[in-house]
Scaffold this motif. Sequence first.
Motif, PDB file in Angstrom:
ATOM      1  N   ARG A 139       9.732 -21.047  12.061  1.00  0.00           N
ATOM      2  CA  ARG A 139       9.164 -19.706  11.889  1.00  0.00           C
ATOM      3  C   ARG A 139       9.902 -18.945  10.795  1.00  0.00           C
ATOM      4  O   ARG A 139       9.316 -18.117  10.090  1.00  0.00           O
ATOM      5  CB  ARG A 139       9.279 -18.925  13.190  1.00  0.00           C
ATOM      6  CG  ARG A 139       8.252 -19.282  14.241  1.00  0.00           C
ATOM      7  CD  ARG A 139       8.343 -18.289  15.381  1.00  0.00           C
ATOM      8  NE  ARG A 139       8.853 -18.888  16.598  1.00  0.00           N
ATOM      9  CZ  ARG A 139       9.250 -18.198  17.668  1.00  0.00           C
ATOM     10  NH1 ARG A 139       9.224 -16.871  17.640  1.00  0.00           N
ATOM     11  NH2 ARG A 139       9.679 -18.802  18.747  1.00  0.00           N
ATOM     12  N   ASP A 140      11.179 -19.229  10.639  1.00  0.00           N
ATOM     13  CA  ASP A 140      12.018 -18.524   9.672  1.00  0.00           C
ATOM     14  C   ASP A 140      11.932 -19.146   8.279  1.00  0.00           C
ATOM     15  O   ASP A 140      11.667 -18.444   7.299  1.00  0.00           O
ATOM     16  CB  ASP A 140      13.460 -18.525  10.170  1.00  0.00           C
ATOM     17  CG  ASP A 140      14.382 -17.705   9.291  1.00  0.00           C
ATOM     18  OD1 ASP A 140      13.919 -16.690   8.731  1.00  0.00           O
ATOM     19  OD2 ASP A 140      15.560 -18.067   9.149  1.00  0.00           O
ATOM     20  N   SER A 168       6.087 -25.357  21.242  1.00  0.00           N
ATOM     21  CA  SER A 168       7.099 -24.538  21.917  1.00  0.00           C
ATOM     22  C   SER A 168       8.002 -25.414  22.763  1.00  0.00           C
ATOM     23  O   SER A 168       9.095 -25.000  23.168  1.00  0.00           O
ATOM     24  CB  SER A 168       6.414 -23.522  22.839  1.00  0.00           C
ATOM     25  OG  SER A 168       5.711 -24.203  23.893  1.00  0.00           O
ATOM     26  N   ARG A 197      11.823 -22.067  16.431  1.00  0.00           N
ATOM     27  CA  ARG A 197      12.427 -20.830  15.902  1.00  0.00           C
ATOM     28  C   ARG A 197      12.883 -20.997  14.458  1.00  0.00           C
ATOM     29  O   ARG A 197      12.742 -20.083  13.637  1.00  0.00           O
ATOM     30  CB  ARG A 197      13.589 -20.422  16.801  1.00  0.00           C
ATOM     31  CG  ARG A 197      13.166 -20.056  18.229  1.00  0.00           C
ATOM     32  CD  ARG A 197      14.343 -19.624  19.084  1.00  0.00           C
ATOM     33  NE  ARG A 197      13.916 -19.189  20.408  1.00  0.00           N
ATOM     34  CZ  ARG A 197      14.255 -19.806  21.547  1.00  0.00           C
ATOM     35  NH1 ARG A 197      15.027 -20.879  21.511  1.00  0.00           N
ATOM     36  NH2 ARG A 197      13.818 -19.360  22.705  1.00  0.00           N
TER      37      ARG A 197
END
Length: 576
Positions: free
Chosen positions: A75-76, A52, A72
Motif C-alpha cells: 500500500r505504501d 489481507s 501494508r
Amino acid sequence: MAQTPHIAVIGGGSTGIGIARDLAMRGLDVTLVEQGNLTHGTTGRMHGLLHSGGRYAVADQASATECIEENRVLRDIASHCVEMTGGLFVKRPEDSEEYFQEKLEGCKECGIPAEVISGEEARAMEPHLAKDVEKAITVPDGAIDPFRLVVANAASAEEHGARIETHSKVTDLIIEDGEVVGLEVEHASGSGKRVHGTEGGTEEIRADYVVNATGAWAGRIGDMANVDIAVRPSKGVMTIMNIRQVDTVINRCKPKGDADIVVPHETTAILGTTDEEVEDPEDYPEEGWEVDKMIDTLKELVPMLDEARTIRSFWGVRPLYEPPDVGSDDPTDITRDYFLLDHDERDDLQGMTSIVGGKFTTYRMMGEEISDHVCAKFGIDAECRTADEPLPGSEDFSVLRDYMDEFGLRSPIGRRSVERLGSRANDVLKTSDPNPTICNCEGVTRAEVQDAIEQSGSDLNAVRIRTRASMGNCQGGFCCSRLASELHGEYSEDIAREAWDELLQERWKGQRHALWGEQLSQAALNYALHSTTQNRDNDPADGGPVDFAAFDSGVGAGEASGTADVAADGGTRNGD
C-alpha cells in the motif's frame, strides 16, 4: 569473479523481478531473462487480489501473517498499483457458524484487522449481495494490478543498472566442475526491446550466481542441472465480467473450495477460482464447465452475476511446493508459503538457488530473503531498501487529481490516466501533440501508448500490460487497429501488421469460453471488424469481394466466431 558479482535471475514474474530490483538496489550487477513478456506465467494469470491474509487465517497462519505484513508494505511503496477496496467474508445460511468463528479468531491471531457486521450492514456496503447473506467479517483486502506492479519493478531495476531481457528463453545451464556458471539463452528477436521481424540469436550469459525464480517452470530449470525441484503446478480458472458488480472483495466464508471469491478490478470484476493439480504448466485442459462453475456458484453470493456478460476467461498455474516428506494428495492442502532451495546444500551443486511456492502478495518479501541469501554468499553487507523506497509511479501520489484542465482531457479519462501512471503522469501526459483516446473502454490515450512503445518496442502485448489498452469490454475490437497504427513512423508496415496479428490472437484466446448471449454478439462484431472490414483473414485483393458467407458458416480467421445465426439468437451457456 568480478569485484561486483554478476547475478543471473531466471523468470520475469513478480518474484523474479522483485529479486532483480532488490539485488540491483544493493549494488550488484543483475541480468534477468524471461521467456515471454513480463508476467508471462503465473503473475499475469491471477485474480488481482492484494491479500489481507484472511483467506489463510485458519489453515495456513504463517502465510496469513506474511500477507498482512506485505499488504501494508505494498500500500505504501506501490500506491499507484493498489486499490484498497476492503474485503468481506460472507456467511450464507448453509455455511458453518463454527468455521465463521474460526475465521474471525484466526484473523485476530494473525494480526489481521477483522470485524463482524450484520447482513444488512454488508448489503449497505454492497447492494447486490444475496438477500440471505446473514453476516460478514470485514478485512483489509484490496485489488492490485500485477502488470503495472511488475513493470514498475522492472523500471526500478533498470534505473539501478539491471539488464532486463524479455522473450529470451533459457535453453541450458552452463555447468563447470560441479558449479552453475551461466546460462544459454535464445533471444526471440535479438537482445533489448522486442521488434517483430528482427532476427534473434543465442547468447551465453556468464554469471557468478544464478537464481531460479521461474515458479511453475522451476522443475524444468532444475532438470537442466540434474536436480529435482518437485513443484506441483495447480491450475485455476478466472472469469472476467463486463462491469464491477461489486466494489468490495467478496469471499465465501467456508472451508477450502472452488468458486469462492469476486475481486473488483479496474473496470471489471474477476471471479475465481479452481484448484486442480496438473502435470505441465503450459499444457493442460481449459474447459468450459469450469467457467460455468464460477458463475453458477458465485451467483449464490451475487445473484446478478447470472445475467451479467462474461467477456473472457483465463487459466493460471500456481507454483505450489511442499517438502517431499509431506506428500499431500489435495493441492488445496499444500501450504502457500515459499521455500528457498540452496542447491549447494541440498544437491551438492554450487552456484544456484531456486525459490518456489509463495504468493503474489509476498513477492517483495521473497525477493528480500533470496537477496539476503545471495549477498551472504559473497560476503556483501547491503541492506534491503525495497520496503521503504516507492516504485516508479508511486513516489508522489499527490498528483492523483483531476487533470481535465491541465491536460485538456475530459473526465474520467484524465483520472484513469493518472491512476495508471501515478507520479509519472506529468512526464507522460504533458505533450504539445494531439492526445486522443486510443482505447475507449479503458480510457488510454496516445501519450500513454507512445510511452509504452518507447519502453517495449513493437510488442503490442507489452503495450497492453503497461496501459490496459484492449483489456476492456470490447477486448480490442475497436482499439487493436489504432494501437497498430501508433507503430507507424518508427516501424515498417510488415512489423506493425505482425504485431497487430499477435495482439488479436492473444485477445481472442481468452474469449473462447465466453461465447453466449451478448458476448457472442460482441465476438461476431469483432470478427466483422477484423476479418472483413480490416481484412485480417488476408483474403487476396484479386480474389473478389470478402466472402461473408464464410462468416455465416462459422469459418474465419482462427475460426474465431460462432455462426451469425447463433449470435443473432443470443446464444446460451452449456448449449441450453
